[in-house]
Design a protein around this motif. Structure first.
Motif, PDB file in Angstrom:
ATOM      1  N   ARG A  30     -40.277  34.448  61.886  1.00  0.00           N
ATOM      2  CA  ARG A  30     -40.304  34.253  63.337  1.00  0.00           C
ATOM      3  C   ARG A  30     -40.376  32.762  63.679  1.00  0.00           C
ATOM      4  N   ALA A  69     -39.107  33.637  71.389  1.00  0.00           N
ATOM      5  CA  ALA A  69     -39.371  33.313  69.987  1.00  0.00           C
ATOM      6  C   ALA A  69     -40.848  32.994  69.775  1.00  0.00           C
ATOM      7  N   HIS A  70     -41.440  32.315  70.751  1.00  0.00           N
ATOM      8  CA  HIS A  70     -42.864  31.970  70.673  1.00  0.00           C
ATOM      9  C   HIS A  70     -43.731  33.231  70.705  1.00  0.00           C
ATOM     10  N   ALA A 122     -42.826  36.162  69.756  1.00  0.00           N
ATOM     11  CA  ALA A 122     -42.609  36.862  68.483  1.00  0.00           C
ATOM     12  C   ALA A 122     -43.502  36.269  67.397  1.00  0.00           C
ATOM     13  N   CYS A 123     -43.673  34.950  67.423  1.00  0.00           N
ATOM     14  CA  CYS A 123     -44.591  34.311  66.474  1.00  0.00           C
ATOM     15  C   CYS A 123     -46.026  34.788  66.701  1.00  0.00           C
ATOM     16  N   THR A 178     -36.960  31.129  63.647  1.00  0.00           N
ATOM     17  CA  THR A 178     -36.226  31.363  64.889  1.00  0.00           C
ATOM     18  C   THR A 178     -36.721  30.434  65.991  1.00  0.00           C
ATOM     19  N   PHE A 179     -38.035  30.236  66.042  1.00  0.00           N
ATOM     20  CA  PHE A 179     -38.638  29.326  67.032  1.00  0.00           C
ATOM     21  C   PHE A 179     -38.051  27.924  66.901  1.00  0.00           C
ATOM     22  N   CYS A 196     -34.443  27.619  67.992  1.00  0.00           N
ATOM     23  CA  CYS A 196     -34.301  27.551  69.453  1.00  0.00           C
ATOM     24  C   CYS A 196     -34.433  26.118  69.943  1.00  0.00           C
ATOM     25  N   ALA A 246     -35.329  31.958  75.877  1.00  0.00           N
ATOM     26  CA  ALA A 246     -35.167  32.218  74.445  1.00  0.00           C
ATOM     27  C   ALA A 246     -36.317  31.613  73.654  1.00  0.00           C
TER      28      ALA A 246
END
Length: 220
Positions: free
Chosen positions: A126, A107-108, A110-111, A129-130, A133, A103
């Motif tokens: 994004r 997220a990483h 996505a960044c 979210t990171f 997590c 996860a």
């Protein structure tokens, strides 16, 4: 299902986070009710919720305004936030499961994809979210609650500091180092890296205050 007042609270909070409502700006209940197509009652309930979170200030007989934070208090809040996130990172490095790692990596990535997005706020979302997590990866419910509360309070300021030229690329590089430390189980390093990532000092703080002054002048 969420109550209407809770949905309105989230919508107004988002407007504050992304700068549509600036620090010190007056919040007119009638205007907000018209904007959202509701009566003033759920708007008032939403504002009371935001006031309890410290995001707005309710003033007797003068209405509500978006909360303003002094430079000194802002430094203090980021100091506390940096320590809370450092603790989350240290625990995450020791406690994250393979699913948690997956996860975090998602997220990483996505960044990384959001770095060059047309809308600079895409990286901001994004990035949230990171960090969530990492909070979740600490597997400490009380710590997660405290981290999310302060994160929410500082959202507008975390977003603004990403507007400084070159900050998004630097932020992503810092994320990358944190991810590697967590996955490799280097808890002390993960904590130090995330603390430095959150803490605003020197030029970063000066740039943030300049951004706040600019939007305050625009709102005046």
């Amino acid at each position: 299902m969420k109550k209407r007042s809770e949905l309105l609270r989230e919508a107004i909070e988002e407007m504050i986070a992304v700068g549509k409502l600036a620090p010190g700006q007056h919040l007119d209940e009638t205007e907000l009710a018209t904007q959202f197509g509701v009566s003033r009652t759920p708007i008032r309930e939403a504002l009371i919720q935001l006031a309890s979170m410290g995001i707005i200030v309710m003033r007797p007989r003068r209405g509500a305004i978006v909360a303003e934070i002094s430079p000194q208090k802002l430094i203090e809040m980021f100091e506390v936030m940096s320590e809370i996130e450092a603790m989350c990172a240290r625990l995450a490095a020791r406690r994250m499961s393979p699913a948690d790692h997956a996860a975090l990596l998602a997220a990483h990535h996505a960044c990384e994809e959001a770095r060059n997005a047309p809308d600079p706020d895409e990286y901001f979302y994004r990035g949230e979210t990171f960090h969530q997590c990492i909070y979740a990866g600490s597997h400490n419910a009380f710590l997660i609650e405290q981290a999310r509360t302060l994160h929410r309070r500082l959202r507008p300021y975390r977003r603004l500091q990403l507007r400084v030229h070159g900050r998004i690329d630097k932020s992503f590089s810092e994320h990358d180092a944190v991810v590697q430390a967590i996955i490799e189980g280097r808890s002390d390093a993960a904590g130090e890296l995330l603390r430095d990532h959150i803490m605003i000092q020197g030029h970063r703080f000066t740039d943030l205050i300049a951004s706040l002054s600019r939007i305050s002048n625009q709102a005046a």
